[in-house]
Scaffold this motif. Structure first.
Motif, short mmCIF file in Angstrom:
data_model
loop_
_atom_site.label_atom_id
_atom_site.label_comp_id
_atom_site.label_asym_id
_atom_site.label_seq_id
_atom_site.Cartn_x
_atom_site.Cartn_y
_atom_site.Cartn_z
N UNK A 1 0.82 -1.21 0.00
CA UNK A 1 0.00 0.00 0.00
C UNK A 1 0.86 1.27 0.00
N UNK A 2 1.98 1.24 0.70
CA UNK A 2 2.88 2.39 0.68
C UNK A 2 3.42 2.63 -0.72
N UNK A 3 3.73 1.55 -1.42
CA UNK A 3 4.21 1.66 -2.79
C UNK A 3 3.12 2.20 -3.70
N UNK A 4 1.90 1.71 -3.53
CA UNK A 4 0.78 2.10 -4.39
C UNK A 4 0.32 3.52 -4.14
N UNK A 5 0.59 4.07 -2.95
CA UNK A 5 0.15 5.42 -2.64
C UNK A 5 0.71 6.43 -3.63
N UNK A 6 1.94 6.18 -4.11
CA UNK A 6 2.57 7.09 -5.07
C UNK A 6 1.84 7.08 -6.41
N UNK A 7 1.04 6.03 -6.67
CA UNK A 7 0.27 5.92 -7.92
C UNK A 7 -1.19 6.34 -7.71
#
Length: 366
Positions: free
Chosen positions: A150-156
Protein backbone atom coordinates in the motif's frame (compact mmCIF):
# COMPACT_ATOMS: atom_id res chain seq x y z
CA UNK A 1 27.04 -18.29 7.51
CA UNK A 2 23.83 -16.42 8.37
CA UNK A 3 23.85 -14.46 11.58
CA UNK A 4 20.27 -13.22 11.26
CA UNK A 5 18.99 -16.51 12.66
CA UNK A 6 20.22 -15.37 16.08
CA UNK A 7 18.52 -11.98 15.90
CA UNK A 8 15.41 -11.57 18.04
CA UNK A 9 13.10 -9.24 16.08
CA UNK A 10 11.60 -6.23 17.79
CA UNK A 11 7.89 -6.30 18.59
CA UNK A 12 5.79 -4.74 15.86
CA UNK A 13 2.90 -2.32 15.85
CA UNK A 14 0.57 -5.35 15.89
CA UNK A 15 1.88 -6.58 19.27
CA UNK A 16 -0.63 -4.74 21.43
CA UNK A 17 0.93 -5.79 24.74
CA UNK A 18 4.39 -4.57 23.73
CA UNK A 19 3.02 -1.34 22.23
CA UNK A 20 1.06 -0.54 25.39
CA UNK A 21 4.13 -1.20 27.52
CA UNK A 22 6.16 1.28 25.47
CA UNK A 23 3.27 3.76 25.49
CA UNK A 24 3.21 3.72 29.29
CA UNK A 25 6.98 4.06 29.54
CA UNK A 26 6.97 7.06 27.18
CA UNK A 27 3.77 8.47 28.74
CA UNK A 28 2.08 8.70 25.35
CA UNK A 29 -1.55 9.63 24.90
CA UNK A 30 -3.41 6.65 23.35
CA UNK A 31 -4.70 9.07 20.73
CA UNK A 32 -1.16 9.49 19.39
CA UNK A 33 -0.92 5.75 18.72
CA UNK A 34 -4.33 5.67 17.07
CA UNK A 35 -3.25 8.43 14.70
CA UNK A 36 0.03 6.64 13.95
CA UNK A 37 -1.86 3.45 13.05
CA UNK A 38 -4.36 5.40 10.95
CA UNK A 39 -1.65 7.08 8.89
CA UNK A 40 0.35 3.88 8.34
CA UNK A 41 -2.40 1.27 7.94
CA UNK A 42 -5.39 3.16 6.55
CA UNK A 43 -3.90 6.19 4.76
CA UNK A 44 -0.92 4.28 3.29
CA UNK A 45 1.48 6.84 4.73
CA UNK A 46 5.25 6.46 4.75
CA UNK A 47 7.00 5.56 8.00
CA UNK A 48 8.18 9.11 8.66
CA UNK A 49 4.66 10.48 8.31
CA UNK A 50 3.30 7.87 10.72
CA UNK A 51 5.97 8.53 13.35
CA UNK A 52 5.34 12.26 12.99
CA UNK A 53 2.00 11.66 14.73
CA UNK A 54 3.95 11.08 17.96
CA UNK A 55 5.40 13.92 20.05
CA UNK A 56 8.83 14.80 18.69
CA UNK A 57 10.72 13.58 21.75
CA UNK A 58 8.97 10.19 21.65
CA UNK A 59 9.55 9.29 18.00
CA UNK A 60 13.06 7.93 18.24
CA UNK A 61 12.53 6.02 21.53
CA UNK A 62 9.33 4.49 20.15
CA UNK A 63 11.06 3.38 16.94
CA UNK A 64 13.88 1.86 19.00
CA UNK A 65 11.44 -0.47 20.74
CA UNK A 66 8.64 -1.01 18.21
CA UNK A 67 9.20 -1.94 14.56
CA UNK A 68 6.84 -0.63 11.89
CA UNK A 69 7.83 -3.53 9.62
CA UNK A 70 8.68 -7.19 10.09
CA UNK A 71 9.89 -7.68 6.49
CA UNK A 72 12.48 -5.91 4.38
CA UNK A 73 11.83 -5.29 0.70
CA UNK A 74 14.57 -7.15 -1.17
CA UNK A 75 13.55 -6.61 -4.78
CA UNK A 76 10.76 -5.27 -6.98
CA UNK A 77 9.98 -6.75 -10.41
CA UNK A 78 7.55 -4.92 -12.71
CA UNK A 79 5.94 -6.77 -15.59
CA UNK A 80 6.56 -5.27 -19.01
CA UNK A 81 3.40 -6.93 -20.36
CA UNK A 82 0.68 -6.01 -17.89
CA UNK A 83 0.00 -4.32 -14.57
CA UNK A 84 1.68 -6.83 -12.27
CA UNK A 85 4.44 -6.13 -9.78
CA UNK A 86 6.20 -8.89 -7.88
CA UNK A 87 7.58 -7.87 -4.49
CA UNK A 88 10.31 -10.03 -3.00
CA UNK A 89 10.54 -9.70 0.79
CA UNK A 90 13.12 -11.02 3.24
CA UNK A 91 12.11 -12.25 6.69
CA UNK A 92 14.20 -11.69 9.82
CA UNK A 93 15.63 -15.20 9.37
CA UNK A 94 16.77 -14.41 5.85
CA UNK A 95 14.13 -16.43 4.00
CA UNK A 96 12.49 -14.95 0.91
CA UNK A 97 8.78 -14.67 0.19
CA UNK A 98 6.80 -13.11 -2.64
CA UNK A 99 3.71 -10.94 -2.96
CA UNK A 100 2.12 -9.85 -6.22
CA UNK A 101 0.31 -6.60 -6.97
CA UNK A 102 -2.26 -6.99 -9.75
CA UNK A 103 -3.45 -3.80 -11.40
CA UNK A 104 -6.66 -4.88 -13.08
CA UNK A 105 -7.71 -3.06 -16.26
CA UNK A 106 -10.97 -2.01 -14.60
CA UNK A 107 -8.96 0.08 -12.15
CA UNK A 108 -9.19 -2.25 -9.17
CA UNK A 109 -5.99 -3.28 -7.44
CA UNK A 110 -5.51 -6.72 -5.91
CA UNK A 111 -2.69 -7.96 -3.68
CA UNK A 112 -1.81 -11.64 -3.63
CA UNK A 113 -0.11 -12.43 -0.30
CA UNK A 114 1.90 -15.37 0.98
CA UNK A 115 1.02 -17.12 4.24
CA UNK A 116 4.04 -19.44 4.34
CA UNK A 117 7.59 -19.76 3.08
CA UNK A 118 7.12 -22.59 0.59
CA UNK A 119 4.22 -25.02 0.86
CA UNK A 120 3.84 -28.56 2.16
CA UNK A 121 0.85 -29.28 -0.09
CA UNK A 122 3.36 -29.94 -2.89
CA UNK A 123 0.87 -29.80 -5.76
CA UNK A 124 2.46 -31.10 -8.96
CA UNK A 125 1.69 -27.96 -10.99
CA UNK A 126 2.96 -25.42 -8.43
CA UNK A 127 6.54 -24.16 -8.21
CA UNK A 128 6.11 -23.12 -4.57
CA UNK A 129 5.37 -26.71 -3.56
CA UNK A 130 8.54 -27.92 -5.29
CA UNK A 131 10.82 -25.84 -3.04
CA UNK A 132 11.11 -28.45 -0.31
CA UNK A 133 10.51 -25.73 2.29
CA UNK A 134 7.42 -25.07 4.39
CA UNK A 135 7.56 -22.58 7.25
CA UNK A 136 4.72 -20.53 8.65
CA UNK A 137 4.71 -16.76 8.48
CA UNK A 138 3.52 -14.75 11.47
CA UNK A 139 0.47 -12.53 11.22
CA UNK A 140 2.85 -9.55 11.39
CA UNK A 141 4.74 -10.85 8.34
CA UNK A 142 1.56 -11.46 6.38
CA UNK A 143 0.18 -8.02 7.24
CA UNK A 144 3.43 -6.24 6.46
CA UNK A 145 3.07 -7.39 2.87
CA UNK A 146 -0.14 -5.36 2.82
CA UNK A 147 1.43 -2.34 4.52
CA UNK A 148 4.43 -2.12 2.20
CA UNK A 149 2.41 -2.78 -0.95
CA UNK A 150 0.00 0.00 0.00
CA UNK A 151 2.88 2.39 0.68
CA UNK A 152 4.21 1.66 -2.79
CA UNK A 153 0.78 2.10 -4.39
CA UNK A 154 0.15 5.42 -2.64
CA UNK A 155 2.57 7.09 -5.07
CA UNK A 156 0.27 5.92 -7.92
CA UNK A 157 -2.87 7.15 -6.13
CA UNK A 158 -3.95 3.51 -5.82
CA UNK A 159 -4.79 1.35 -2.84
CA UNK A 160 -5.38 -2.36 -2.32
CA UNK A 161 -9.04 -3.07 -2.88
CA UNK A 162 -9.00 -6.86 -2.90
CA UNK A 163 -6.73 -9.15 -0.91
CA UNK A 164 -6.25 -12.78 -1.92
CA UNK A 165 -4.36 -15.48 -0.04
CA UNK A 166 -3.06 -17.11 -3.21
CA UNK A 167 0.67 -16.58 -2.81
CA UNK A 168 3.12 -19.00 -1.25
CA UNK A 169 1.65 -21.50 1.19
CA UNK A 170 -1.53 -23.32 2.14
CA UNK A 171 -3.32 -20.83 4.45
CA UNK A 172 -5.02 -23.55 6.50
CA UNK A 173 -1.63 -25.09 7.29
CA UNK A 174 -1.05 -21.81 9.15
CA UNK A 175 -4.55 -21.57 10.55
CA UNK A 176 -4.00 -19.64 13.79
CA UNK A 177 -1.82 -16.99 12.18
CA UNK A 178 -4.32 -16.71 9.32
CA UNK A 179 -7.10 -16.02 11.82
CA UNK A 180 -5.00 -13.48 13.70
CA UNK A 181 -4.22 -11.79 10.38
CA UNK A 182 -7.89 -11.58 9.43
CA UNK A 183 -8.87 -10.28 12.88
CA UNK A 184 -6.40 -7.38 12.56
CA UNK A 185 -7.09 -6.81 8.87
CA UNK A 186 -10.82 -6.33 9.42
CA UNK A 187 -10.51 -4.51 12.76
CA UNK A 188 -11.61 -0.87 12.79
CA UNK A 189 -8.60 -0.11 15.00
CA UNK A 190 -6.15 -1.38 12.39
CA UNK A 191 -6.85 -1.71 8.63
CA UNK A 192 -10.66 -1.67 8.64
CA UNK A 193 -10.56 -3.74 5.44
CA UNK A 194 -13.90 -5.16 4.30
CA UNK A 195 -14.05 -8.94 4.86
CA UNK A 196 -16.04 -9.27 1.63
CA UNK A 197 -12.96 -8.10 -0.26
CA UNK A 198 -10.79 -10.87 1.13
CA UNK A 199 -10.43 -14.29 -0.49
CA UNK A 200 -8.69 -17.25 1.14
CA UNK A 201 -7.66 -20.02 -1.23
CA UNK A 202 -7.15 -23.60 -0.07
CA UNK A 203 -6.22 -26.85 -1.72
CA UNK A 204 -8.92 -28.44 0.43
CA UNK A 205 -8.77 -29.20 4.19
CA UNK A 206 -12.38 -29.97 5.15
CA UNK A 207 -12.35 -29.43 8.92
CA UNK A 208 -10.49 -26.14 8.58
CA UNK A 209 -12.90 -24.97 5.86
CA UNK A 210 -15.82 -25.44 8.26
CA UNK A 211 -14.04 -23.79 11.20
CA UNK A 212 -13.18 -20.89 8.92
CA UNK A 213 -16.82 -20.47 7.89
CA UNK A 214 -17.93 -20.23 11.51
CA UNK A 215 -15.23 -17.74 12.47
CA UNK A 216 -15.25 -15.55 9.35
CA UNK A 217 -18.63 -15.99 7.64
CA UNK A 218 -18.17 -12.88 5.47
CA UNK A 219 -14.71 -13.76 4.12
CA UNK A 220 -14.69 -15.46 0.72
CA UNK A 221 -13.30 -18.94 0.09
CA UNK A 222 -11.68 -20.43 -3.00
CA UNK A 223 -11.11 -24.15 -3.45
CA UNK A 224 -8.31 -25.35 -5.71
CA UNK A 225 -10.24 -28.28 -7.08
CA UNK A 226 -8.69 -28.91 -10.53
CA UNK A 227 -10.61 -32.14 -11.02
CA UNK A 228 -13.90 -33.67 -9.92
CA UNK A 229 -12.44 -37.16 -10.46
CA UNK A 230 -10.77 -38.61 -7.38
CA UNK A 231 -8.03 -40.50 -9.24
CA UNK A 232 -7.10 -37.50 -11.40
CA UNK A 233 -7.03 -35.16 -8.42
CA UNK A 234 -4.73 -37.52 -6.52
CA UNK A 235 -2.28 -37.49 -9.44
CA UNK A 236 -1.68 -33.74 -9.14
CA UNK A 237 -2.59 -32.94 -5.51
CA UNK A 238 -0.99 -35.18 -2.84
CA UNK A 239 -3.46 -34.01 -0.15
CA UNK A 240 -6.31 -35.45 -2.22
CA UNK A 241 -5.21 -38.89 -0.98
CA UNK A 242 -6.04 -37.75 2.55
CA UNK A 243 -9.16 -35.70 1.84
CA UNK A 244 -11.64 -37.12 -0.64
CA UNK A 245 -13.89 -35.21 -3.00
CA UNK A 246 -16.84 -36.39 -0.93
CA UNK A 247 -15.34 -34.82 2.21
CA UNK A 248 -14.66 -31.56 0.38
CA UNK A 249 -18.19 -31.39 -0.95
CA UNK A 250 -19.64 -32.07 2.51
CA UNK A 251 -17.49 -29.24 3.92
CA UNK A 252 -18.71 -26.84 1.23
CA UNK A 253 -22.33 -27.80 1.87
CA UNK A 254 -21.80 -27.18 5.60
CA UNK A 255 -20.18 -23.83 4.81
CA UNK A 256 -23.15 -22.92 2.63
CA UNK A 257 -25.54 -23.63 5.51
CA UNK A 258 -23.45 -21.52 7.89
CA UNK A 259 -23.09 -18.53 5.58
CA UNK A 260 -26.57 -18.48 4.09
CA UNK A 261 -27.78 -17.35 0.70
CA UNK A 262 -24.93 -14.88 0.11
CA UNK A 263 -22.36 -17.67 0.16
CA UNK A 264 -20.59 -18.47 -3.10
CA UNK A 265 -17.43 -20.54 -3.30
CA UNK A 266 -14.81 -19.87 -5.96
CA UNK A 267 -13.80 -23.10 -7.66
CA UNK A 268 -10.31 -22.85 -9.14
CA UNK A 269 -9.76 -25.23 -12.02
CA UNK A 270 -6.38 -25.42 -13.74
CA UNK A 271 -6.79 -26.51 -17.34
CA UNK A 272 -4.35 -29.34 -18.11
CA UNK A 273 -4.22 -30.95 -21.54
CA UNK A 274 -5.43 -34.56 -21.72
CA UNK A 275 -5.72 -34.69 -17.95
CA UNK A 276 -8.80 -32.77 -16.81
CA UNK A 277 -10.11 -30.90 -19.86
CA UNK A 278 -12.40 -33.37 -21.65
CA UNK A 279 -16.21 -33.15 -21.95
CA UNK A 280 -16.40 -36.03 -19.47
CA UNK A 281 -14.33 -33.99 -17.01
CA UNK A 282 -16.74 -31.10 -17.48
CA UNK A 283 -19.69 -33.42 -16.82
CA UNK A 284 -18.03 -34.71 -13.64
CA UNK A 285 -17.49 -31.15 -12.45
CA UNK A 286 -21.08 -30.17 -13.20
CA UNK A 287 -22.37 -33.16 -11.24
CA UNK A 288 -20.03 -32.48 -8.29
CA UNK A 289 -21.18 -28.86 -8.04
CA UNK A 290 -24.87 -29.70 -8.13
CA UNK A 291 -26.56 -27.95 -5.21
CA UNK A 292 -23.58 -25.71 -4.46
CA UNK A 293 -23.50 -21.97 -5.11
CA UNK A 294 -20.23 -21.74 -7.01
CA UNK A 295 -18.27 -19.57 -9.41
CA UNK A 296 -15.88 -21.60 -11.54
CA UNK A 297 -12.61 -19.94 -12.47
CA UNK A 298 -10.82 -21.71 -15.32
CA UNK A 299 -7.08 -21.07 -15.14
CA UNK A 300 -4.66 -21.40 -18.06
CA UNK A 301 -1.62 -23.40 -16.98
CA UNK A 302 1.60 -21.46 -16.46
CA UNK A 303 4.61 -23.72 -17.17
CA UNK A 304 7.18 -24.43 -14.47
CA UNK A 305 10.56 -26.13 -14.89
CA UNK A 306 9.86 -28.82 -12.29
CA UNK A 307 6.75 -30.12 -14.09
CA UNK A 308 7.62 -30.48 -17.80
CA UNK A 309 5.12 -33.36 -18.06
CA UNK A 310 2.18 -31.00 -17.49
CA UNK A 311 0.90 -29.04 -20.48
CA UNK A 312 -1.79 -26.40 -20.48
CA UNK A 313 -4.95 -26.85 -22.50
CA UNK A 314 -5.18 -24.80 -25.68
CA UNK A 315 -7.55 -21.86 -25.88
CA UNK A 316 -10.12 -23.67 -28.01
CA UNK A 317 -10.38 -26.49 -25.46
CA UNK A 318 -10.72 -24.03 -22.58
CA UNK A 319 -13.46 -22.15 -24.40
CA UNK A 320 -15.35 -25.37 -25.15
CA UNK A 321 -15.02 -26.52 -21.53
CA UNK A 322 -16.30 -23.13 -20.38
CA UNK A 323 -19.24 -23.39 -22.76
CA UNK A 324 -20.29 -26.75 -21.33
CA UNK A 325 -20.28 -25.33 -17.80
CA UNK A 326 -22.27 -22.29 -18.86
CA UNK A 327 -24.82 -24.51 -20.58
CA UNK A 328 -25.31 -26.14 -17.19
CA UNK A 329 -25.93 -22.62 -15.80
CA UNK A 330 -22.70 -22.50 -13.82
CA UNK A 331 -21.18 -19.04 -13.48
CA UNK A 332 -17.84 -19.44 -15.23
CA UNK A 333 -14.93 -17.18 -16.10
CA UNK A 334 -11.59 -17.78 -17.77
CA UNK A 335 -8.81 -16.17 -15.80
CA UNK A 336 -6.30 -13.97 -17.57
CA UNK A 337 -3.00 -14.47 -15.75
CA UNK A 338 -0.87 -11.41 -15.05
CA UNK A 339 2.86 -11.22 -14.40
CA UNK A 340 4.03 -14.27 -16.34
CA UNK A 341 7.09 -12.43 -17.67
CA UNK A 342 8.36 -11.89 -14.10
CA UNK A 343 7.32 -15.39 -12.89
CA UNK A 344 4.50 -13.87 -10.83
CA UNK A 345 1.57 -15.76 -12.37
CA UNK A 346 -0.41 -18.55 -10.73
CA UNK A 347 1.80 -21.46 -9.69
CA UNK A 348 5.08 -19.71 -10.53
CA UNK A 349 6.08 -18.25 -7.15
CA UNK A 350 9.32 -19.86 -6.02
CA UNK A 351 12.59 -18.86 -4.43
CA UNK A 352 15.35 -21.41 -4.99
CA UNK A 353 17.62 -19.49 -2.62
CA UNK A 354 15.43 -20.53 0.31
CA UNK A 355 16.65 -24.13 0.07
CA UNK A 356 20.22 -23.04 0.69
CA UNK A 357 19.18 -20.56 3.39
CA UNK A 358 17.29 -23.28 5.27
CA UNK A 359 20.33 -25.55 5.13
CA UNK A 360 22.46 -22.78 6.61
CA UNK A 361 19.88 -22.07 9.33
CA UNK A 362 19.89 -25.74 10.33
CA UNK A 363 23.66 -25.65 10.64
CA UNK A 364 23.47 -22.53 12.85
CA UNK A 365 20.69 -23.94 15.04
CA UNK A 366 22.62 -27.22 15.48
Amino acid sequence: MLTVANVIPKPTLFDEQAVQKVRRELKLDPQHLRRLRTVLLKHRGQDEAALAELPEGAREPFAQHIALHSLSLHKRCDSQQDGATKLLFRTCTGLLIESVILRIASGRTTLCVSSQVGCAAACDFCATGKMGVAQNLTAEEILDQVVQANQLLAAEDRRIRNLVFMGMGEPFHNEQQLYHTLDLLTSAEYFNHSPRRVLVSTVGIPDAMVRFAYKFPKVNLALSLHSARQDTRERIIPLAKKYSLEQLRDALMERQKIQGTESTVMIEYLMLASLNDSPDDAAALIAWLDGLRAHVNLIPCNPIDDAPHLTGSDRETIEHFSGLLKQARLTTTIRYSLGADVAAACGQLVQEKNREIVKQLKVIQA
